[in-house]
Design a protein around this motif. Structure first.
Motif, short mmCIF file in Angstrom:
data_model
loop_
_atom_site.label_atom_id
_atom_site.label_comp_id
_atom_site.label_asym_id
_atom_site.label_seq_id
_atom_site.Cartn_x
_atom_site.Cartn_y
_atom_site.Cartn_z
N ILE A 1 0.78 -1.31 -0.08
CA ILE A 1 -0.03 0.06 -0.07
C ILE A 1 1.01 1.20 0.05
O ILE A 1 0.79 2.12 -0.61
N SER B 1 2.55 1.82 -3.18
CA SER B 1 1.66 2.20 -4.30
C SER B 1 1.45 3.96 -4.10
O SER B 1 0.42 4.48 -4.72
N VAL C 1 -6.87 2.96 -0.79
CA VAL C 1 -7.11 2.01 -1.90
C VAL C 1 -8.42 1.75 -2.38
O VAL C 1 -8.80 1.64 -3.76
N GLU D 1 -9.98 4.51 -4.34
CA GLU D 1 -9.56 4.48 -5.69
C GLU D 1 -10.51 3.59 -6.52
O GLU D 1 -10.74 3.83 -7.75
N LEU D 2 -10.83 2.47 -5.97
CA LEU D 2 -11.49 1.54 -6.74
C LEU D 2 -12.95 2.27 -6.87
O LEU D 2 -13.54 1.93 -7.75
N LYS E 1 -13.50 4.28 -9.94
CA LYS E 1 -13.30 3.88 -10.83
C LYS E 1 -14.92 3.33 -11.27
O LYS E 1 -15.14 3.11 -12.49
N THR F 1 -1.97 -5.79 -3.86
CA THR F 1 -2.32 -4.24 -3.86
C THR F 1 -2.29 -3.67 -5.25
O THR F 1 -3.19 -2.97 -5.80
N ARG F 2 -0.95 -3.78 -5.78
CA ARG F 2 -0.91 -3.08 -7.26
C ARG F 2 -1.90 -3.82 -8.12
O ARG F 2 -2.47 -2.93 -9.07
N LEU G 1 -5.49 -2.39 -7.72
CA LEU G 1 -5.52 -0.82 -8.26
C LEU G 1 -5.65 -0.91 -9.83
O LEU G 1 -6.11 0.16 -10.46
N GLU G 2 -5.28 -1.66 -10.56
CA GLU G 2 -5.10 -1.92 -11.84
C GLU G 2 -6.33 -2.33 -12.55
O GLU G 2 -6.45 -2.64 -13.80
#
Length: 364
Positions: free
Chosen positions: A69, A72, A80, A83-84, A87, A158-159, A162-163
């Protein structure tokens, strides 16, 4: 204490679809109240289907995740999650809710499908990840969900999460997504069947078939059948009996989770039938020569100039298809192949037996 934030736009719910809140909520309740994860086999799906219930921040409350985390660029798991949420147009978690320590649950579903013909040149199977986050739409109670998608392997969780990207199942952005989105509906039905969740009568089921493998008793006869198929019958009966007994003995000897790592005899077995061992680099002349030996007749195929190795597979298969044959390989789990040729009408049964008796062979 659980809390779900508000969806800013219209509700994502169609009671006639398997991808509906009623079905997703039933799966969530089972995972929350009975078992928070499961993995199982489904017909038509490579390997297992994985279903996990996670939460923010609870599932990220360990050292490695905290480091991921921070690397990132975030301070905590709530950031985190926000961020989702951005989207998929869900309102972010407030500082007040963060201080209250609320958990925000989500479901992660993972499975593999066959690739597109183009991708098949490079990958044997394609991974699909669906992240399901819950929310409220024009309600103070949970009544909605949103989907995020990724085709990546979650090595750095985590990465990778996030993608993920928000998706609409009706509008795939690629052929790979189209395959994954169509299979996702069948996978949801399979999850319900496996967890014994009753699907509402309003739902139009994507499949009318039993999606779970039939219960099969493993016997030496299955190994005999497998040997006869991968050798196309070109093997002495006494060898069939001897090899099948050896393979069956090893199958019973090792626990399933350790089976592949311990049974090195699979490789030796394929070398007693007509096969071709090659590293990942081979040229068309080698392919023509060795495959001609395997089938007992000259095989010539056309191919573009400067075409080598796995890029030759479509041209090899086209030439073999005219003879009702297909090139396959034992899964060496390395940068090499152990090719053999199968009768095309028996490939399906070979793959089925491969899954049952745990001798990994794959289509090319």
């Amino acid at each position: 204490m659980k809390e779900f934030f508000s969806n800013l736009f219209g509700r994502n719910h169609n009671p006639e679809s398997i991808v509906s809140f009623d079905v997703i909520d039933a799966i969530y309740n089972h995972l929350y109240n009975q078992q928070n994860s499961c993995e199982f086999k489904m017909k038509g799906i490579h390997n297992n289907v994985f279903v996990n219930l996670y939460s923010f921040p609870g599932s990220f409350n360990y050292e490695e995740a905290k480091n991921q985390i921070e690397k990132s660029g975030f301070k905590n798991a709530y950031e985190v999650l926000n961020e989702l949420y951005k989207k998929v147009d869900i309102g972010v978690v407030s500082e007040e809710s963060i201080q209250a320590g609320f958990d925000y649950d989500y479901i992660h579903i993972q499975f593999y499908t066959e690739p597109t013909p183009e991708i098949k040149k490079y990958l044997k199977h394609v991974l699909h990840n669906f992240i399901i986050v819950f929310c409220c739409t024009n309600s103070t109670e949970i009544n909605d969900f949103k989907l995020l998608y990724s085709g990546n392997h979650f090595v750095n969780y985590t990465r990778e999460i996030l993608e993920t990207e928000g998706v609409d199942l009706k509008n795939p952005k690629s052929d790979i997504q189209k395959i994954g989105f169509e299979k996702f509906e069948i996978v949801l039905q399979g999850i319900c069947q496996y967890l014994k969740i009753e699907i509402p009568e309003t739902v139009a089921l994507p499949s009318q078939e039993n999606l779970l493998p039939d219960e099969i008793k493993i016997t030496v006869d299955l190994f005999e059948e497998f040997i006869r198929l991968v050798s196309r019958g070109d093997i002495e009966e006494k060898v069939v009996k001897k090899e099948s007994k050896t393979l069956f003995k090893n199958f019973k000897k090792f626990p399933q989770e350790e089976y592949s790592e311990n049974v090195y005899g699979h490789f030796d077995f394929f070398e007693i039938i007509d096969s071709w061992s090659s590293d990942w680099k081979f040229d068309p002349e080698d392919a023509e020569s060795f495959i001609s030996d395997l089938i007992g007749e000259d095989l010539n195929f056309e191919y573009p100039e400067e075409t080598y190795s796995h890029n030759l597979f479509p041209y090899i298969q086209s030439a073999l298809e005219k003879r009702d044959l297909e090139l396959m390989t034992y899964e060496t789990y390395g940068d090499s192949y152990l090719f053999f040729v199968a009768n095309k009408n028996e490939v399906g049964r070979i793959l089925e037996l491969s899954e049952i008796i745990k001798i990994p062979v794959v289509k090319l």
